[in-house]
Design a protein around this motif. Structure first.
Motif, PDB file in Angstrom:
ATOM      1  N   GLU A   9       0.598  -1.324   0.010  1.00 19.12           N
ATOM      2  CA  GLU A   9       0.048   0.095   0.087  1.00 19.12           C
ATOM      3  C   GLU A   9       1.227   1.243  -0.092  1.00 19.12           C
ATOM      4  N   LYS A  12       2.288   1.710  -3.491  1.00 21.18           N
ATOM      5  CA  LYS A  12       0.948   2.490  -4.445  1.00 21.18           C
ATOM      6  C   LYS A  12       1.063   3.855  -4.180  1.00 21.18           C
ATOM      7  N   ARG A  16       1.280   6.630  -6.763  1.00 19.24           N
ATOM      8  CA  ARG A  16       0.455   7.575  -7.084  1.00 19.24           C
ATOM      9  C   ARG A  16       0.846   9.254  -6.883  1.00 19.24           C
ATOM     10  N   THR A  50      -0.726   2.183 -16.151  1.00 25.31           N
ATOM     11  CA  THR A  50      -0.816   2.489 -14.828  1.00 25.31           C
ATOM     12  C   THR A  50      -1.347   3.926 -14.300  1.00 25.31           C
ATOM     13  N   TYR A  54      -4.538   4.559 -11.555  1.00 28.72           N
ATOM     14  CA  TYR A  54      -4.831   5.505 -10.597  1.00 28.72           C
ATOM     15  C   TYR A  54      -5.794   6.515 -10.830  1.00 28.72           C
TER      16      TYR A  54
END
Length: 212
Positions: A9, A12, A16, A50, A54
């Motif tokens: 996480e 990620k 982002r 990708t 997001y």
């Protein structure tokens, strides 16, 4: 297992944020319309797919946070305790210190606010997206006010919702202007909240309170 999930996480979130940082820097340099998503992906060292995983649209790179905020605002009004009016719940949520305007900083946070304002000012596409977000939140708020009978029937709920959202948007514009002038987070926050509180007080008294 939980540590692996936590690491996943975090990665990620880092990815982002990297995509957002790269995109905003490019938008600020060349303009929103002139930067393709493929270039953002290359500069972020990710695939174009990708980026869209997001951010469903290019505009979400700029407005994802605003959309989430407006959704939370409407949800806070919907979930207000018994005996609390929609106006009070809306006011309390909007005046709560948060984000870039909640504390003193070295100017980084407010510089980001000023940069976002520049990017939006230079893009009709982004301005149209902002208006759609505001319109959606206003309609949802009007439905809540009508449901709970907190304004006269007919145009009343819509007028009340637009008045509340008008204060909210005016506070946003003031924050952007002050940030663009170089004021720091806590100072901007205090000014915006004070003027916002005065504007909500005017709404509660009614427009007859305006000086002539």
């Amino acid at each position: 297992m939980s540590e692996q999930l936590g690491l996943r996480e975090r990665k990620k979130l880092e990815t982002r944020q990297r995509i957002i940082d790269v995109a905003l820097a490019l938008f600020d340099k060349r303009g929103f319309e002139r930067v393709p998503v493929a270039e953002i992906a290359r500069a972020s060292d990710v695939s174009e797919a990708t980026v869209f995983n997001y951010f469903p649209s290019k505009e979400d790179l700029v407005y994802g946070g605003m959309q989430a905020y407006e959704d939370e605002l409407v949800a806070a009004v919907a979930a207000r305790p018994d005996g609390t009016s929609a106006v009070t719940a809306f006011r309390d949520f909007v005046l709560e210190p948060r984000g870039a305007l909640a504390a003193d900083d070295d100017g980084t946070a407010t510089a980001a606010v000023a940069r976002a304002a520049r990017i939006i000012a230079g893009s009709q596409t982004l301005q149209a997206r902002e208006q759609r977000i505001v319109d959606h939140a206003t309609d949802a708020l009007a439905e809540l006010i009508a449901r709970d009978g907190e304004a006269p029937p007919g145009l009343g709920p819509w007028v009340a919702a637009n008045a509340l959202m008008g204060v909210h948007r005016a506070m946003t514009r003031l924050a952007q202007r002050l940030a663009s002038e170089g004021h720091k987070g806590a100072e901007v926050g205090r000014t915006v909240r004070a003027q916002g509180a005065a504007a909500f007080a005017l709404l509660e008294k009614g427009l007859d309170a305006l000086p002539v």
